[in-house]
Scaffold this motif. Sequence first.
Motif, PDB file in Angstrom:
ATOM      1  N   ALA A  14       0.825  -1.093  -0.081  1.00  0.00           N
ATOM      2  CA  ALA A  14      -0.018   0.570   0.109  1.00  0.00           C
ATOM      3  C   ALA A  14       0.468   1.611  -0.493  1.00  0.00           C
ATOM      4  O   ALA A  14       0.522   2.502  -0.873  1.00  0.00           O
ATOM      5  CB  ALA A  14      -0.407  -0.024   0.955  1.00  0.00           C
ATOM      6  N   LEU A  22       1.936   2.406  -3.509  1.00  0.00           N
ATOM      7  CA  LEU A  22       1.175   2.008  -4.697  1.00  0.00           C
ATOM      8  C   LEU A  22       1.383   3.940  -4.956  1.00  0.00           C
ATOM      9  O   LEU A  22       1.598   4.850  -4.371  1.00  0.00           O
ATOM     10  CB  LEU A  22      -0.362   2.152  -4.539  1.00  0.00           C
ATOM     11  CG  LEU A  22      -1.023   1.284  -3.952  1.00  0.00           C
ATOM     12  CD1 LEU A  22      -2.493   0.601  -3.269  1.00  0.00           C
ATOM     13  CD2 LEU A  22      -0.739   0.067  -5.746  1.00  0.00           C
ATOM     14  N   ARG A  23       0.473   4.383  -6.153  1.00  0.00           N
ATOM     15  CA  ARG A  23       0.982   5.762  -6.771  1.00  0.00           C
ATOM     16  C   ARG A  23      -0.752   6.255  -6.602  1.00  0.00           C
ATOM     17  O   ARG A  23       0.013   5.211  -7.512  1.00  0.00           O
ATOM     18  CB  ARG A  23       1.800   6.284  -8.013  1.00  0.00           C
ATOM     19  CG  ARG A  23       3.515   5.443  -7.431  1.00  0.00           C
ATOM     20  CD  ARG A  23       4.664   6.674  -6.573  1.00  0.00           C
ATOM     21  NE  ARG A  23       5.871   6.227  -6.011  1.00  0.00           N
ATOM     22  CZ  ARG A  23       5.717   6.184  -5.168  1.00  0.00           C
ATOM     23  NH1 ARG A  23       4.333   5.980  -3.875  1.00  0.00           N
ATOM     24  NH2 ARG A  23       6.811   5.551  -4.594  1.00  0.00           N
ATOM     25  N   PRO A  24      -0.862   7.128  -7.086  1.00  0.00           N
ATOM     26  CA  PRO A  24      -1.850   7.419  -7.776  1.00  0.00           C
ATOM     27  C   PRO A  24      -2.527   7.422  -9.110  1.00  0.00           C
ATOM     28  O   PRO A  24      -1.408   7.728  -9.452  1.00  0.00           O
ATOM     29  CB  PRO A  24      -2.231   8.803  -6.640  1.00  0.00           C
ATOM     30  CG  PRO A  24      -1.170   9.006  -5.248  1.00  0.00           C
ATOM     31  CD  PRO A  24      -0.232   7.977  -5.919  1.00  0.00           C
ATOM     32  N   ARG A  25      -3.605   7.063  -9.001  1.00  0.00           N
ATOM     33  CA  ARG A  25      -3.904   7.149 -10.537  1.00  0.00           C
ATOM     34  C   ARG A  25      -4.005   8.675 -10.939  1.00  0.00           C
ATOM     35  O   ARG A  25      -3.976  10.156  -9.937  1.00  0.00           O
ATOM     36  CB  ARG A  25      -4.862   6.466 -11.001  1.00  0.00           C
ATOM     37  CG  ARG A  25      -5.111   5.334 -10.082  1.00  0.00           C
ATOM     38  CD  ARG A  25      -6.670   4.461 -10.367  1.00  0.00           C
ATOM     39  NE  ARG A  25      -6.576   2.927 -10.751  1.00  0.00           N
ATOM     40  CZ  ARG A  25      -7.312   2.343 -11.080  1.00  0.00           C
ATOM     41  NH1 ARG A  25      -8.330   2.589 -11.767  1.00  0.00           N
ATOM     42  NH2 ARG A  25      -7.174   1.041 -10.913  1.00  0.00           N
ATOM     43  N   GLU A  44      -5.978   9.344  -7.050  1.00  0.00           N
ATOM     44  CA  GLU A  44      -6.702   8.817  -5.958  1.00  0.00           C
ATOM     45  C   GLU A  44      -6.042   7.086  -6.736  1.00  0.00           C
ATOM     46  O   GLU A  44      -5.321   7.030  -7.298  1.00  0.00           O
ATOM     47  CB  GLU A  44      -8.300   8.467  -6.345  1.00  0.00           C
ATOM     48  CG  GLU A  44      -9.077   7.693  -7.948  1.00  0.00           C
ATOM     49  CD  GLU A  44      -9.537   7.508  -8.444  1.00  0.00           C
ATOM     50  OE1 GLU A  44     -10.426   7.758  -9.820  1.00  0.00           O
ATOM     51  OE2 GLU A  44     -11.316   8.956  -7.643  1.00  0.00           O
ATOM     52  N   SER A  45      -6.726   5.927  -5.489  1.00  0.00           N
ATOM     53  CA  SER A  45      -5.890   5.311  -4.889  1.00  0.00           C
ATOM     54  C   SER A  45      -6.655   4.418  -5.693  1.00  0.00           C
ATOM     55  O   SER A  45      -7.473   4.275  -4.905  1.00  0.00           O
ATOM     56  CB  SER A  45      -4.618   4.968  -3.751  1.00  0.00           C
ATOM     57  OG  SER A  45      -3.916   6.068  -4.478  1.00  0.00           O
ATOM     58  N   LYS A  46      -6.861   2.834  -5.743  1.00  0.00           N
ATOM     59  CA  LYS A  46      -7.578   2.133  -5.721  1.00  0.00           C
ATOM     60  C   LYS A  46      -7.512   0.751  -5.178  1.00  0.00           C
ATOM     61  O   LYS A  46      -6.336   0.319  -5.058  1.00  0.00           O
ATOM     62  CB  LYS A  46      -8.214   1.527  -7.630  1.00  0.00           C
ATOM     63  CG  LYS A  46      -8.514   2.907  -8.068  1.00  0.00           C
ATOM     64  CD  LYS A  46      -9.695   2.924  -7.767  1.00  0.00           C
ATOM     65  CE  LYS A  46     -10.316   4.058  -8.951  1.00  0.00           C
ATOM     66  NZ  LYS A  46     -11.944   4.346  -8.497  1.00  0.00           N
ATOM     67  N   THR A  47      -8.615   0.255  -4.599  1.00  0.00           N
ATOM     68  CA  THR A  47      -7.825  -0.836  -3.876  1.00  0.00           C
ATOM     69  C   THR A  47      -7.866  -2.359  -4.612  1.00  0.00           C
ATOM     70  O   THR A  47      -7.247  -3.254  -3.884  1.00  0.00           O
ATOM     71  CB  THR A  47      -9.879  -0.833  -3.087  1.00  0.00           C
ATOM     72  OG1 THR A  47     -10.005  -0.064  -2.005  1.00  0.00           O
ATOM     73  CG2 THR A  47      -9.918  -2.998  -1.951  1.00  0.00           C
ATOM     74  N   ASP A  52      -6.060  -2.484  -7.691  1.00  0.00           N
ATOM     75  CA  ASP A  52      -4.578  -1.805  -7.564  1.00  0.00           C
ATOM     76  C   ASP A  52      -3.765  -2.955  -6.291  1.00  0.00           C
ATOM     77  O   ASP A  52      -2.846  -3.309  -6.825  1.00  0.00           O
ATOM     78  CB  ASP A  52      -4.087  -0.045  -7.895  1.00  0.00           C
ATOM     79  CG  ASP A  52      -5.092   0.273  -8.596  1.00  0.00           C
ATOM     80  OD1 ASP A  52      -5.515  -0.277  -9.219  1.00  0.00           O
ATOM     81  OD2 ASP A  52      -4.966   1.528  -8.219  1.00  0.00           O
ATOM     82  N   LEU A  53      -4.585  -2.174  -5.684  1.00  0.00           N
ATOM     83  CA  LEU A  53      -3.218  -3.056  -4.011  1.00  0.00           C
ATOM     84  C   LEU A  53      -3.805  -4.719  -3.846  1.00  0.00           C
ATOM     85  O   LEU A  53      -2.751  -5.014  -4.056  1.00  0.00           O
ATOM     86  CB  LEU A  53      -4.172  -2.942  -2.617  1.00  0.00           C
ATOM     87  CG  LEU A  53      -3.582  -3.305  -1.588  1.00  0.00           C
ATOM     88  CD1 LEU A  53      -2.167  -2.973  -1.671  1.00  0.00           C
ATOM     89  CD2 LEU A  53      -3.942  -2.463  -0.543  1.00  0.00           C
TER      90      LEU A  53
END
Length: 53
Positions: free
Chosen positions: A32, A35-38, A42-45, A47-48
């Motif tokens: 987590a 992760l890099r924001p889109r 925003e970050s997406k679940t 993606d994780l």
Amino acid sequence: MIRRLAEGSARPRPRHAVPGLRFCNRHVVDLARALRPRVRGESKTTDLVSRWC
């Protein structure tokens, strides 16, 4: 078998959704943090979860 995860869209492919609660080990915290924001910031679940699985 899960082949891919997809976010909801204006034209969803399946006729059902599978909401749920995920239990993760502590390794997911490192993922987590990495992760890099889109583009929209925003970050997406998904993606994780895609990286964790």
